[in-house]
Design a protein around this motif. Structure first.
Motif: not given
Ligand code: TXA
Ligand code: MG
Length: 318
Positions: A147-152, A222-240, A314-317
């Protein structure tokens, strides 16, 4: 979307034939690559590609990678200049994606490229991915099968956990050995050769092949390198929390090297082993219900750059 019963197919001749048949009728099939599991659809079929975005909950401005059998097939979709040709010859099949100009009258659905004039292409090395491309005999659009934004996903069970009920079939090919997504390099006219995403092929190897350093996109939100490289991504449920040498009492330590840790990416400090373990360990931390995750420092060299890239996201807000 109506819930779908997902067939889990073995990676044998029958499973591959079934998978190719499902893809040929516009269905979605997850399959292993050497980097992570991909969620495949016929890249020429707009309806099938739309189903990828729907199943992942992925924003449709984020274009997909097209998987093909070899450079000859890639040339049927896009233009390869000398640099792109050199990289393809050196590293395909393997964990490198090239962003190259799309051919005007090519067969790829505009939904794949999100309307861009370039396309991301790669030739995977995993034997099951190669056998599937041969059986299907066409280009497969495939983002990572999460699912988008979750761990690969680096194992079939990760795919089932995230996408069960949303896709038609899953080819089970065991664990992925690289464990991180492909490195993405853009070879576009009138632009410096640029690294858009650090990944399974270390930057150093690409630069050694070209005999020049790569332009690095800054990758800010503000300037993602590949369009999908959003800052919060690969995120586990917990805080990192990153670069931790002394974890707090309420933190679970994801270690690297010779440290006392709940889970260790590589007790011997081997970056390749750590890359292969990263997403699996993040999935396990989710399964354990870890709320606060501390991570040991990882050296910023070779594939360590890609590990740190994924950990920063994974650690991004959120
Ligand atoms: O290892 C991999 O690359 C895996 C396996 C399944 O092949 N796939 C993968 O796909 O990581 P995905 O969708 O999770 O990431 C694709 C990335 C996105 O960041 C997307 O924005 C970028 O590729 N991309 C695709 N087309 C592009 C283009 N024309 N220009 C720039 N970036 C592009
Ligand atoms: Mg992805």
């Amino acid at each position: 979307m109506n819930p779908k019963v997902m067939d889990i197919l073995p990676a044998d001749a029958d499973g591959l034939a079934q998978a190719a048949q499902i893809l040929g009728t516009g269905g979605l099939v997850a399959f292993p690559t050497e980097t992570v599991y991909g969620l495949g659809a016929d890249a020429r079929d707009g309806g099938a590609v739309a189903r990828i975005y729907e199943a992942k909950g992925r924003p449709s401005f984020n274009p997909l990678i097209v998987h093909v059998a070899d450079l000859a097939a890639a040339r049927g979709l896009a233009a390869f200049d000398d640099t792109a040709t050199r990289l393809a010859n050196a590293f395909w099949p393997g964990p490198l994606t090239l962003v190259v100009p799309l051919l005007g009258a090519g067969p790829v659905s505009p939904l794949v490229t999100a309307g861009l004039s370039s396309v991301a292409i790669r030739v995977p090395a995993h034997p099951v991915a190669r056998a599937l491309l041969e059986a299907f005999d066409g280009p497969l659009a495939a983002p990572s099968a999460n699912p988008s934004g979750k761990i690969s996903p680096t194992q079939a069970a990760h795919v089932a956990g995230g996408l069960e009920g949303r896709i038609d079939a899953l080819l089970d090919g065991g664990a992925c050995d690289v464990g991180l997504e492909s490195s993405i390099v853009a070879c576009l006219p009138d632009q410096p050769v640029a690294m858009l995403r650090e990944g399974g092929l270390p930057r150093e190897a690409i630069e050694a092949c070209l005999g020049q350093s790569l332009h690095i996109s800054d990758g800010t939100p503000d300037a993602p390198n590949a369009p999908g490289q959003l800052m919060s991504h690969y995120a586990p449920e917990g805080q990192v929390r990153l670069n931790v040498t002394t974890p707090q009492d309420d933190e679970v330590l994801l270690g690297f090297g010779a440290v006392e840790a709940t889970l260790n990416l590589s007790p011997s400090g081997d970056l390749t082993e750590a890359a292969a373990a990263l997403f699996g360990h993040l999935h396990r931390l989710d399964a354990m219900g870890a709320r606060r995750i501390a991570v040991s420092p990882i050296p910023e060299k070779g594939i360590g750059r890609a590990i740190n890239d994924r950990l920063r996201r994974a650690a991004a807000p959120r």
